[in-house]
Motif scaffolding. Structure first.
Motif, PDB file in Angstrom:
ATOM      1  N   ALA A 359      14.137  -1.361  -9.728  1.00  0.00           N
ATOM      2  CA  ALA A 359      12.915  -1.313 -10.530  1.00  0.00           C
ATOM      3  C   ALA A 359      13.268  -1.748 -11.949  1.00  0.00           C
ATOM      4  CB  ALA A 359      12.364   0.111 -10.536  1.00  0.00           C
ATOM      5  N   PRO A 360      12.266  -2.225 -12.701  1.00  0.00           N
ATOM      6  CA  PRO A 360      12.549  -2.612 -14.087  1.00  0.00           C
ATOM      7  C   PRO A 360      13.107  -1.406 -14.847  1.00  0.00           C
ATOM      8  CG  PRO A 360      10.262  -3.128 -13.482  1.00  0.00           C
ATOM      9  CD  PRO A 360      10.839  -2.365 -12.351  1.00  0.00           C
ATOM     10  N   GLY A 361      14.095  -1.653 -15.672  1.00  0.00           N
ATOM     11  CA  GLY A 361      14.674  -0.554 -16.459  1.00  0.00           C
ATOM     12  C   GLY A 361      15.826   0.155 -15.770  1.00  0.00           C
ATOM     13  N   ASP A 362      16.056  -0.138 -14.474  1.00  0.00           N
ATOM     14  CA  ASP A 362      17.203   0.470 -13.782  1.00  0.00           C
ATOM     15  C   ASP A 362      18.503   0.005 -14.430  1.00  0.00           C
ATOM     16  OD1 ASP A 362      15.398   1.538 -12.069  1.00  0.00           O
ATOM     17  OD2 ASP A 362      16.199   0.607 -10.243  1.00  0.00           O
ATOM     18  N   LEU A 363      19.472   0.897 -14.482  1.00  0.00           N
ATOM     19  CA  LEU A 363      20.794   0.515 -14.981  1.00  0.00           C
ATOM     20  C   LEU A 363      21.762   0.457 -13.801  1.00  0.00           C
ATOM     21  CD1 LEU A 363      21.123   2.815 -18.139  1.00  0.00           C
ATOM     22  CD2 LEU A 363      20.444   0.411 -18.045  1.00  0.00           C
ATOM     23  N   CYS A 364      22.786  -0.415 -13.913  1.00  0.00           N
ATOM     24  CA  CYS A 364      23.853  -0.475 -12.912  1.00  0.00           C
ATOM     25  C   CYS A 364      25.167  -0.199 -13.612  1.00  0.00           C
ATOM     26  CB  CYS A 364      23.923  -1.870 -12.284  1.00  0.00           C
ATOM     27  SG  CYS A 364      22.564  -2.211 -11.183  1.00  0.00           S
ATOM     28  N   LEU A 365      25.973   0.681 -13.040  1.00  0.00           N
ATOM     29  CA  LEU A 365      27.264   0.952 -13.668  1.00  0.00           C
ATOM     30  C   LEU A 365      28.255   1.436 -12.629  1.00  0.00           C
ATOM     31  CD1 LEU A 365      27.449   4.270 -13.802  1.00  0.00           C
ATOM     32  CD2 LEU A 365      25.982   3.961 -15.775  1.00  0.00           C
ATOM     33  N   SER A 366      29.484   1.568 -13.075  1.00  0.00           N
ATOM     34  CA  SER A 366      30.499   2.167 -12.224  1.00  0.00           C
ATOM     35  C   SER A 366      31.119   3.334 -12.973  1.00  0.00           C
ATOM     36  CB  SER A 366      31.581   1.138 -11.865  1.00  0.00           C
ATOM     37  OG  SER A 366      32.675   1.820 -11.294  1.00  0.00           O
ATOM     38  N   ALA A 367      30.859   4.534 -12.460  1.00  0.00           N
ATOM     39  CA  ALA A 367      31.443   5.719 -13.088  1.00  0.00           C
ATOM     40  C   ALA A 367      32.957   5.682 -12.924  1.00  0.00           C
ATOM     41  CB  ALA A 367      30.873   6.981 -12.462  1.00  0.00           C
ATOM     42  N   ARG A 368      33.424   5.021 -11.857  1.00  0.00           N
ATOM     43  CA  ARG A 368      34.861   4.995 -11.607  1.00  0.00           C
ATOM     44  C   ARG A 368      35.568   4.083 -12.609  1.00  0.00           C
ATOM     45  NH1 ARG A 368      37.267   4.200  -5.715  1.00  0.00           N
ATOM     46  NH2 ARG A 368      36.914   6.455  -5.709  1.00  0.00           N
ATOM     47  N   THR A 369      35.054   2.868 -12.822  1.00  0.00           N
ATOM     48  CA  THR A 369      35.753   1.944 -13.726  1.00  0.00           C
ATOM     49  C   THR A 369      35.257   2.050 -15.162  1.00  0.00           C
ATOM     50  OG1 THR A 369      34.167   0.142 -13.484  1.00  0.00           O
ATOM     51  CG2 THR A 369      35.912   0.270 -11.823  1.00  0.00           C
ATOM     52  N   GLY A 370      34.069   2.602 -15.362  1.00  0.00           N
ATOM     53  CA  GLY A 370      33.517   2.704 -16.718  1.00  0.00           C
ATOM     54  C   GLY A 370      32.618   1.533 -17.091  1.00  0.00           C
ATOM     55  N   ARG A 371      32.558   0.514 -16.203  1.00  0.00           N
ATOM     56  CA  ARG A 371      31.727  -0.657 -16.525  1.00  0.00           C
ATOM     57  C   ARG A 371      30.253  -0.256 -16.594  1.00  0.00           C
ATOM     58  NH1 ARG A 371      31.630  -4.985 -12.251  1.00  0.00           N
ATOM     59  NH2 ARG A 371      29.372  -4.729 -12.250  1.00  0.00           N
ATOM     60  N   GLY A 372      29.553  -0.649 -17.653  1.00  0.00           N
ATOM     61  CA  GLY A 372      28.127  -0.373 -17.769  1.00  0.00           C
ATOM     62  C   GLY A 372      27.791   1.001 -18.331  1.00  0.00           C
ATOM     63  N   VAL A 373      28.818   1.822 -18.563  1.00  0.00           N
ATOM     64  CA  VAL A 373      28.546   3.182 -19.046  1.00  0.00           C
ATOM     65  C   VAL A 373      28.012   3.167 -20.489  1.00  0.00           C
ATOM     66  CG1 VAL A 373      29.631   5.406 -19.615  1.00  0.00           C
ATOM     67  CG2 VAL A 373      30.109   4.301 -17.430  1.00  0.00           C
ATOM     68  N   ALA A 374      28.466   2.170 -21.282  1.00  0.00           N
ATOM     69  CA  ALA A 374      28.002   2.090 -22.676  1.00  0.00           C
ATOM     70  C   ALA A 374      26.482   1.909 -22.729  1.00  0.00           C
ATOM     71  CB  ALA A 374      28.706   0.945 -23.405  1.00  0.00           C
ATOM     72  N   ALA A 375      25.940   1.117 -21.760  1.00  0.00           N
ATOM     73  CA  ALA A 375      24.486   0.909 -21.751  1.00  0.00           C
ATOM     74  C   ALA A 375      23.757   2.215 -21.456  1.00  0.00           C
ATOM     75  CB  ALA A 375      24.117  -0.157 -20.715  1.00  0.00           C
ATOM     76  N   LEU A 376      24.353   3.041 -20.596  1.00  0.00           N
ATOM     77  CA  LEU A 376      23.736   4.343 -20.310  1.00  0.00           C
ATOM     78  C   LEU A 376      23.774   5.227 -21.560  1.00  0.00           C
ATOM     79  CD1 LEU A 376      22.509   6.471 -18.458  1.00  0.00           C
ATOM     80  CD2 LEU A 376      24.824   7.109 -17.760  1.00  0.00           C
ATOM     81  N   GLU A 377      24.902   5.191 -22.266  1.00  0.00           N
ATOM     82  CA  GLU A 377      24.989   5.989 -23.498  1.00  0.00           C
ATOM     83  C   GLU A 377      23.934   5.547 -24.502  1.00  0.00           C
ATOM     84  OE1 GLU A 377      29.641   7.419 -23.593  1.00  0.00           O
ATOM     85  OE2 GLU A 377      29.170   5.433 -24.398  1.00  0.00           O
ATOM     86  N   ALA A 378      23.709   4.238 -24.582  1.00  0.00           N
ATOM     87  CA  ALA A 378      22.684   3.732 -25.501  1.00  0.00           C
ATOM     88  C   ALA A 378      21.298   4.209 -25.061  1.00  0.00           C
ATOM     89  CB  ALA A 378      22.739   2.204 -25.548  1.00  0.00           C
ATOM     90  N   ALA A 379      21.068   4.243 -23.741  1.00  0.00           N
ATOM     91  CA  ALA A 379      19.762   4.697 -23.240  1.00  0.00           C
ATOM     92  C   ALA A 379      19.542   6.177 -23.554  1.00  0.00           C
ATOM     93  CB  ALA A 379      19.665   4.453 -21.740  1.00  0.00           C
ATOM     94  N   ILE A 380      20.611   6.969 -23.457  1.00  0.00           N
ATOM     95  CA  ILE A 380      20.498   8.395 -23.792  1.00  0.00           C
ATOM     96  C   ILE A 380      20.194   8.542 -25.280  1.00  0.00           C
ATOM     97  CG2 ILE A 380      21.781  10.569 -23.983  1.00  0.00           C
ATOM     98  CD1 ILE A 380      23.360   9.686 -21.460  1.00  0.00           C
TER      99      ILE A 380
END
Ligand SMILES: Nc1nc2c(ncn2[C@@H]2O[C@H](COP(=O)(O)OP(=O)(O)OP(=O)(O)O)[C@@H](O)[C@H]2O)c(=O)[nH]1
Ligand SMILES: [Mg+2]
Length: 459
Positions: A359-380
């Motif tokens: 869906a629009p606005g969904d984030l994709c990341l890997s908790a294991r490697t850390g990839r994409g986690v910065a975008a989640l932090e920005a969303a929070i």
């Protein structure tokens, strides 16, 4: 006749700022954090301070100047040596005579020094008792005293700045400005009680309705800023939830940069609610990990799921974790009203979700490697709202409650005007009383006990 400052000296309503502080006793505590450190401070406040200065330091010292002295025991042997500071009443933190002994920061030497002071007639201070005396002696109002504790407990730079603003009196000043407007309104409305013949003229004046409306708006704006302050103090509540095994606990560990939670490839690993307090991009966050949502025959897991749903319902932000390899498209999470929902596809290192599921606005990341986690932090960070502006002061739920009651009472006073001054005057009195609770003009011993007992010892 009109009582211009009904919240002052109103003994039957409980304690007031005029109540003399304490019990005439001298209190003492180690004011620095427990453990070892370069410097440790014993703080003493009360009437026995001059005698303690004589006995421990061997003679008087100049007020408000650091004096290097040996700190002596009953036989005259030095326990330690260091800087002594004497603040005579009333120009001290508590408003009483205060002595600070800055010695070496070891637990044993500080205990010996404290024991020496107790032997000379002081007693150990309760948590928050120094601040309580500062309040009772009129050195700080109640909101400022609370800000002392909030500054010490601040979990983020923004919370610390806001606490400092409250400590300096920014919040209290705004509350008092509203209280002053209330006093003027009361003078006006109560005058109508005293001159019943002219009542109609008095109360028909549109100016009075307008001023009440303006006051309601001011109280509303003040509540808004205080509410932001409450959130700064308590932290944004962010709850991780989703099906078992999607990687919630792995993400908690990743965001907190610590192995807070046990993770495993067994679904149903987390059964309890786990919390970690952290700062994400300057925002204080309480991050909550929950049990994976599923029906289980195991009563322990069922209880875990029940607690997870409770945590989700209370969240400010819900992170709904999804597995791209799941057999079915995601359901809607049980999110409470007013909460922000962030949908996150985890395990991006293994693959992307089917395009139809995204869906629009969904984030994709890997908790294991850390990839994409910065975008989640920005969303929070974004979910926390605007960066706390200069006008935010740290506030507590009790303040919000008082502001709400004051505002409602003013609104009722305005509606009651038509029916005559009696009811309106009473509502305005209640409004003023509610504001007085914030700064401590009106308070009770039980409330003070509750507030100050949550402070640390020595503060
Ligand atoms: N490849 C990959 N594996 C991951 C990722 N995140 C978590 N895992 C693995 O997925 C498994 C489950 O992770 P947990 O963090 O325990 O999952 P959970 O959602 O907390 O599970 P429950 O507590 O059982 O509900 C573990 O083996 C993790 O190592 C990821 O981003 N990539
Ligand atoms: Mg888990």
């Amino acid at each position: 006749m009109v009582d211009h400052a009904p919240h002052r000296g109103a003994g039957r309503q409980g304690l007031t700022r005029e109540t003399p502080a304490g019990d005439g006793e001298t209190i003492a505590a180690v004011a620095t954090a427990p453990g070892r450190g370069g410097i440790g401070i014993v703080r003493v406040s009360g009437p026995r301070v001059p005698a303690i200065v004589e006995a421990v330091l061997g003679g008087p010292i100049a007020p408000r100047r650091a004096a290097l002295r040996a700190f002596r025991d009953a036989r005259g042997e030095p326990i330690d040596s260091g800087l002594a500071l004497f603040f005579p009443a009333p120009r001290s933190f508590t408003g009483e005579d205060v002595l600070e002994l800055h010695g070496h920061g070891g637990p044993v030497v500080l205990d010996l020094l404290l024991a020496r002071v107790l032997e000379l007639g002081a007693r150990t201070a309760r948590p928050g008792e120094f601040s309580e005396r500062a309040f009772l002696n009129g050195r700080l109002d109640l909101a400022q005293a609370e800000a002392v504790a909030d500054l010490i407990d601040a979990a983020s730079p923004a919370a610390a700045r806001a606490a400092t603003r409250s400590l300096q009196g920014a919040f209290s000043q705004e509350v008092e400005a509203c209280a002053e407007v209330l006093t003027e309104l009361r003078v006006y409305v109560e005058a109508a009680l005293d001159f019943p013949d002219e009542e109609i003229d008095f109360l028909a004046d549109p100016e009075i309705t307008r001023r009440m409306q303006a006051l309601e708006a001011d109280l509303g704006a003040l509540s808004g800023r205080a509410r932001e302050g409450v959130r700064l103090r308590e932290g944004l509540c962010v709850v991780l939830c989703g099906a078992p095994n999607v990687g919630k606990s792995t993400l908690l560990n990743r965001l907190s940069r610590e192995e807070v939670a046990i993770t495993s490839d067994q679904p149903g690993t987390t059964r309890d609610v786990l919390r970690a307090d952290l700062s994400i991009a300057g925002v204080a966050v309480r991050l909550v990990d929950t049990a994976g949502l599923r029906d289980s025959p195991d009563p322990v897991e069922r209880e875990g799921v029940r607690r997870a749903r409770e945590a989700i319902a209370a969240a400010d932000v819900v992170i709904w974790l999804l597995d791209p390899a799941a057999p079915n498209p995601p359901e809607t999470p049980p999110v409470g009203a007013g909460a922000r929902l962030i949908r996150v596809w985890n395990k991006a290192d293994l693959g992307a979700p089917p395009p139809a599921w995204r869906a629009p606005g969904d984030l994709c990341l890997s908790a294991r490697t850390g990839r994409g986690v910065a975008a989640l932090e920005a969303a929070i960070r974004d979910a926390a709202g605007e960066a706390p502006g200069e006008g935010v002061f740290l506030a507590r739920r009790r303040h919000l409650d008082a502001l709400r009651r004051a505002r409602q009472a003013v609104a009722r006073a305005r509606h009651a005007l038509e029916a005559g001054p009696e009811l309106s005057a009473e509502e305005l009195r209640l409004a003023q009383q509610a504001l007085g609770e914030i700064t401590g003009e009106v308070t009770t011993e039980a409330l003070l006990g509750r507030i100050f007992s949550s402070f640390c010892i020595g503060k």
